[in-house]
Design an enzyme around this catalytic site. Structure first.
Site, PDB file in Angstrom:
ATOM      1  CB  THR A 196      -1.043   0.161   1.257  1.00 17.19           C
ATOM      2  OG1 THR A 196      -1.499  -0.892   1.452  1.00 17.19           O
ATOM      3  CG2 THR A 196      -2.080   1.098   0.771  1.00 17.19           C
ATOM      4  NE  ARG A 224      -8.220  -8.057  -0.057  1.00 15.86           N
ATOM      5  CZ  ARG A 224      -7.366  -7.135   0.567  1.00 15.86           C
ATOM      6  NH1 ARG A 224      -6.880  -6.236  -0.261  1.00 15.86           N
ATOM      7  NH2 ARG A 224      -7.086  -7.152   1.693  1.00 15.86           N
ATOM      8  CB  ILE A 225     -12.950  -4.263  -2.159  1.00 17.68           C
ATOM      9  CG1 ILE A 225     -13.194  -4.327  -3.473  1.00 17.68           C
ATOM     10  CG2 ILE A 225     -12.601  -2.906  -1.775  1.00 17.68           C
ATOM     11  CD1 ILE A 225     -14.804  -4.058  -3.947  1.00 17.68           C
ATOM     12  CG  ASP A 227      -7.117  -1.263   4.608  1.00 18.15           C
ATOM     13  OD1 ASP A 227      -6.815  -2.179   4.065  1.00 18.15           O
ATOM     14  OD2 ASP A 227      -6.700  -0.209   4.848  1.00 18.15           O
ATOM     15  CB  THR A 247      -0.093   0.367   4.901  1.00 16.82           C
ATOM     16  OG1 THR A 247       0.632  -0.674   4.825  1.00 16.82           O
ATOM     17  CG2 THR A 247       0.947   1.055   6.106  1.00 16.82           C
ATOM     18  N   GLY A 248      -1.539  -2.329   5.670  1.00 19.37           N
ATOM     19  CA  GLY A 248      -1.456  -3.563   6.512  1.00 19.37           C
ATOM     20  C   GLY A 248      -2.540  -4.632   6.120  1.00 19.37           C
ATOM     21  CG  HIS A 249      -4.695  -8.753   7.697  1.00 23.84           C
ATOM     22  ND1 HIS A 249      -5.922  -8.906   8.215  1.00 23.84           N
ATOM     23  CD2 HIS A 249      -4.446  -9.691   6.995  1.00 23.84           C
ATOM     24  CE1 HIS A 249      -6.396 -10.266   7.837  1.00 23.84           C
ATOM     25  NE2 HIS A 249      -5.429 -10.609   6.936  1.00 23.84           N
ATOM     26  N   GLY A 250      -5.706  -5.749   5.403  1.00 24.92           N
ATOM     27  CA  GLY A 250      -6.889  -4.921   4.881  1.00 24.92           C
ATOM     28  C   GLY A 250      -8.181  -5.460   5.694  1.00 24.92           C
TER      29      GLY A 250
HETATM   30  N1  GLY Z   1      -4.143  -2.726   3.420  1.00 21.80           N
HETATM   31  C1  GLY Z   1      -4.580  -2.804   1.837  1.00 21.80           C
HETATM   32  C2  GLY Z   1      -5.189  -4.269   1.720  1.00 21.80           C
HETATM   33  O1  GLY Z   1      -5.255  -5.006   2.516  1.00 21.80           O
HETATM   34  O2  GLY Z   1      -5.801  -4.280   0.605  1.00 21.80           O
END
Ligand code: GLY
Length: 337
Positions: A196, A224-225, A227, A247-250
């Site tokens: 990100t 898939r979308i 965050d 940024t990170g685990h969406g």
């Molecule tokens: N943080 C960005 C995503 O998981 O798409």
């Protein structure tokens, strides 16, 4: 003649109002642009290019802010520079879906009127963040995805690249590695590295803006979308509190509503934005056992830079000072004028 007179009186009133708004806030805010290039386990070998990329983006954003006075221009162009850089997971460096396609998400927001534009599942363009801005400014909607978003891109004169032009050797290698791990683990522990890019900015009057752009996670299912384009999850800006890009685990960031929690803490308690960032990300990581990072700037110009991942690349320029870091507690400083 009368019409010209009326326009100049309106401009005069507007500029007096702006100056008054600026005086109310005080003159102590130094215009600042802060960017990130993603969180996660960034390999040592990648660090020189990553540092260079985030520093360049912060300088571009700051230069634009100085020239145009627009926090929106500043975050858009800072993110544009990261979208063009193959070393970041956005635009040209985007990760691939399980079916080797690029599907990108982005959001941009101005804190004055809470104006925002978001896109998802866009392909074959380098600058999803600019498309998000055009959707905000030139359509009656605030969030478009897939085919509808691509029609706006074409109508707005974006360069639509040949199919596959954004697929790189590096992204194909990452996908192959991801599939190998997926086969070995049978699905557990196989989350593709998220990356990100994002930017936040504040001007001397306390106007804030935020922008986030991403190619998604390696090996994601088509459609898939994450965050990043979801307001309040990965991106938000409000002149009454501040601007944040995550940024990170969406999936975890969305479920925990990370960005809106950070700004709510700043607005409703005595927390600094750095304390708020640390508290919310600490809670998210404890709750979901997943990591994330954020960059934030409050309406008084205070900065928040925090991550629970191993590393997060970030840089900011304020006046002649350019700061950059990747590891926890790192703050490399140089004078750029
Ligand atoms: N943080 C960005 C995503 O998981 O798409």
């Amino acid at each position: 003649m009368l019409q010209y007179l009326r326009i100049s009186v309106v401009s005069l009133i507007l500029s007096i109002n702006l100056r008054q708004a600026c005086n109310l806030v005080g003159t102590s805010i130094q215009p600042t642009v802060l960017v990130h290039g993603g969180s996660g386990n960034i390999a040592d070998i990648k660090l020189p290019k990553i540092r260079l990329g985030v520093k360049r983006a912060a300088r571009i954003g700051h230069d634009v802010l100085q020239r145009t006075g627009s926090v929106l221009d500043a975050v858009e162009q800072a993110v544009n520079s990261l979208e063009e850089d193959i070393n970041f997971n956005a635009g040209y460096g985007s990760a691939l879906t399980y079916e080797s396609q690029v599907e990108m998400d982005a959001a941009i927001m101005h804190g004055a009127q809470l104006e925002a534009g978001c896109v998802s599942l866009v392909r074959d363009i380098i600058h999803p963040i600019t498309l998000a801005r055009r959707i905000m400014e030139n359509t009656r909607h605030r969030y478009l995805a897939g085919e509808g978003a691509m029609r706006i891109a074409a109508a707005e004169g974006f360069d639509i690249l040949p199919k596959g032009a954004l697929v790189t050797t590096a992204s194909l290698e990452s996908l192959a590695k991801f599939k190998k791990i997926l086969n070995k683990t049978g699905g557990s522990n196989s989350y593709g590295s998220p990356g990100t890019v994002g930017a936040v900015a504040v001007d001397a009057c306390g106007n804030v803006a935020a922008a986030t752009s991403i190619g998604g996670i390696t090996g994601k299912l088509p459609g898939r979308i994450g965050d990043s384009p979801v307001l309040g999850a990965g991106t938000y800006a409000d002149n009454e509190s501040g601007a944040v890009s995550a940024t990170g685990h969406g999936e975890s960031i969305m479920r925990f509503n990370v960005v809106s929690r950070v700004l709510a803490l700043v607005h409703h308690s005595n927390c600094t934005i750095q304390q708020a960032a640390a508290q919310v990300l600490g809670e998210m990581t404890k709750r979901f056992n997943e990591t994330a990072g954020i960059i934030a700037i409050d309406h008084r110009g205070q900065l928040g830079i925090y991550f629970t991942s191993q590393r997060m690349s970030w840089a900011y320029q304020r006046g002649a000072e350019l700061h950059c870091g990747v590891d926890p507690d790192e703050d490399e400083f140089e004078n750029v004028i």
